[in-house]
Design a protein around this motif. Sequence first.
Motif, PDB file in Angstrom:
ATOM      1  N   SER A 107      -2.112  -2.303  -9.326  1.00  0.00           N
ATOM      2  CA  SER A 107      -3.274  -1.721  -9.983  1.00  0.00           C
ATOM      3  C   SER A 107      -3.893  -0.691  -9.035  1.00  0.00           C
ATOM      4  CB  SER A 107      -4.306  -2.812 -10.290  1.00  0.00           C
ATOM      5  OG  SER A 107      -4.786  -3.391  -9.068  1.00  0.00           O
ATOM      6  N   LEU A 108      -4.912   0.024  -9.539  1.00  0.00           N
ATOM      7  CA  LEU A 108      -5.573   1.023  -8.688  1.00  0.00           C
ATOM      8  C   LEU A 108      -6.190   0.374  -7.457  1.00  0.00           C
ATOM      9  CD1 LEU A 108      -7.343   3.292 -11.353  1.00  0.00           C
ATOM     10  CD2 LEU A 108      -5.346   3.847  -9.954  1.00  0.00           C
ATOM     11  N   GLU A 109      -6.791  -0.814  -7.626  1.00  0.00           N
ATOM     12  CA  GLU A 109      -7.393  -1.517  -6.490  1.00  0.00           C
ATOM     13  C   GLU A 109      -6.334  -1.931  -5.475  1.00  0.00           C
ATOM     14  OE1 GLU A 109      -9.717  -4.752  -7.905  1.00  0.00           O
ATOM     15  OE2 GLU A 109     -11.260  -3.479  -8.808  1.00  0.00           O
ATOM     16  N   GLU A 110      -5.189  -2.381  -5.962  1.00  0.00           N
ATOM     17  CA  GLU A 110      -4.104  -2.804  -5.071  1.00  0.00           C
ATOM     18  C   GLU A 110      -3.519  -1.606  -4.315  1.00  0.00           C
ATOM     19  OE1 GLU A 110      -2.378  -6.742  -7.383  1.00  0.00           O
ATOM     20  OE2 GLU A 110      -1.777  -4.750  -8.089  1.00  0.00           O
ATOM     21  N   LYS A 111      -3.475  -0.456  -4.983  1.00  0.00           N
ATOM     22  CA  LYS A 111      -2.993   0.747  -4.298  1.00  0.00           C
ATOM     23  C   LYS A 111      -3.943   1.167  -3.182  1.00  0.00           C
ATOM     24  CE  LYS A 111      -0.258   2.821  -8.020  1.00  0.00           C
ATOM     25  NZ  LYS A 111      -0.116   3.975  -8.947  1.00  0.00           N
ATOM     26  N   GLU A 112      -5.238   0.937  -3.413  1.00  0.00           N
ATOM     27  CA  GLU A 112      -6.227   1.277  -2.378  1.00  0.00           C
ATOM     28  C   GLU A 112      -5.986   0.465  -1.109  1.00  0.00           C
ATOM     29  OE1 GLU A 112      -8.929   3.440  -1.997  1.00  0.00           O
ATOM     30  OE2 GLU A 112      -7.912   4.470  -3.639  1.00  0.00           O
ATOM     31  N   LYS A 113      -5.485  -0.763  -1.273  1.00  0.00           N
ATOM     32  CA  LYS A 113      -5.242  -1.631  -0.111  1.00  0.00           C
ATOM     33  C   LYS A 113      -4.151  -1.071   0.795  1.00  0.00           C
ATOM     34  CE  LYS A 113      -6.777  -5.943  -2.284  1.00  0.00           C
ATOM     35  NZ  LYS A 113      -6.385  -7.312  -2.709  1.00  0.00           N
ATOM     36  N   LYS A 115      -4.013   1.751   1.981  1.00  0.00           N
ATOM     37  CA  LYS A 115      -4.617   2.612   3.003  1.00  0.00           C
ATOM     38  C   LYS A 115      -4.797   1.885   4.331  1.00  0.00           C
ATOM     39  CE  LYS A 115      -6.942   5.939   0.002  1.00  0.00           C
ATOM     40  NZ  LYS A 115      -8.210   6.612  -0.355  1.00  0.00           N
ATOM     41  N   GLU A 116      -4.872   0.552   4.272  1.00  0.00           N
ATOM     42  CA  GLU A 116      -5.011  -0.221   5.503  1.00  0.00           C
ATOM     43  C   GLU A 116      -3.770  -0.081   6.381  1.00  0.00           C
ATOM     44  OE1 GLU A 116      -5.958  -4.258   4.580  1.00  0.00           O
ATOM     45  OE2 GLU A 116      -7.521  -3.716   3.134  1.00  0.00           O
TER      46      GLU A 116
END
Length: 486
Positions: A107-113, A115-116
């Motif tokens: 999901s979009l939120e999982e893709k943001e992760k 970046k870590e």
Amino acid sequence: MEETAQNGADEIKPVSDTLLVLSKDTNKIEMVKGVDKDGNLQKFPPNEMQESGQLIRVDKHGDLFSNFFSNFYRQLKNPSHFNFFKVSEYDAVNTAKDLQQYVDQASLEEKEKLKEYEVLPKNTNPSKNQNTMENNTETQEYRFQPEQIDWKTMEKFGLNQEKLEKLNAMDPLLRGFKTNTLIPITINLGTAVSKMDVRLSLQTADNGEVAVNLHGIRKEPNYNLKFLGHEFTDEDKKNLKESGNMGRVVDLVNPKTDEIIPSVISRDRLTNELVAYRAEYMKIPDEIKGIQLDEHQKQTLLEGKPLYLEGMTSTKGTTFDATVQFNADKRYVEFIFDNNQKLQHSQSQKEDSSQNQSQDQNKNSEPPRVFRDKELDDKQYEKFKAGETVYVSGLVDSKGKEYQGYITFNKETAKTDFSFTNPNKLKEKAQPSEAHKTQKAVNTDGKTNESTKNIKEPLQSKQQEPANKQQQEQQKKPARSRGRKM
């Protein structure tokens, strides 16, 4: 213990790291091969690994990889279009396949992760959006090293590394930029010594050596001559004179290769030199002082045009409006304020820099040669540099009307003080009148005169003789002189 892999019976070969890239446009994970001469990323799918065998390999040591990636990132035409990940070369194919599967289902939120785990160039804070205006300058590793500089040539100009560091000139030089301020140099021609103020830059010559470039001050650009094949229109000239930016992308011709290069043109406001910058290298931030730019606004800036923004927030928390525009000389989007506005907010890089400078550095600063677009002649500049007041005419205000005044360089603040009246005349007017001269001479300067030399009390305003009976009696008595005779 360093990770190694067996390669043959006796040879132990260190394992290197490599790069995977996620292209934001295609949502594909691929192997990184390199960067071509035009700044385009070279990559290939993981299933072609056996055929290619040309993936990037970098030593695993942190500093070496960090320096490599910073230089690699700087060469990219559109680095913000990609996310990079560092992996071991022997796990690269499997990691790429697993990462692709994750991206396809995330999901979009999982893709943001993700970046870590992303690799960023040196000096980039991952907690901040690296595409905001504050971080839009070249924050990557240095393009040059101090030992590459031709210090023998620098010495001929009266410069050395220590002096350049004191003038805060080394950092922009090593990053491949011009110095932020004018640098005073001396050129010894044997029969004559010439002193001038210039901006310095470094450039790699055709033979691979690093050459020193001098950017001298000129009265104004010659707009009647073609600039790299471009003929200036009246509108071009007007824009360059007023804002310093031409305001559009034009085709320029590389004189060495005859290559046609779409570029923007700006005027160096310190030297009046014309500067061109490739349009393909222009980087436009996603956000400027709290204002998110839409695609139309970004395109306006990419075309070199000015863009007016309202409701921006300064670093001090105040709200302000201003025009922004890409500057070819600075290589980033700058603020352009109306002359009538109070400059409560300066361009963030300059603001932060000035806050970090100490008073001692200010005292060492050289006075500017140009004041409000008016260049001082040699005689004026020598007086100005010595701290004397200089009369300047031919200044032009925001409405195009000429005015004149007096300028003095304040060494404590490293700023130029301006006055419409001669400050020396004001000092002369502040001198004591004839009626007060005796009082000042006795009370302040320690002098005496025959009429008051034995009076013990300080003289009153305008007093030139004994004021009462007691002072008359004191004056009759002999007494030691309390100062020099007037």
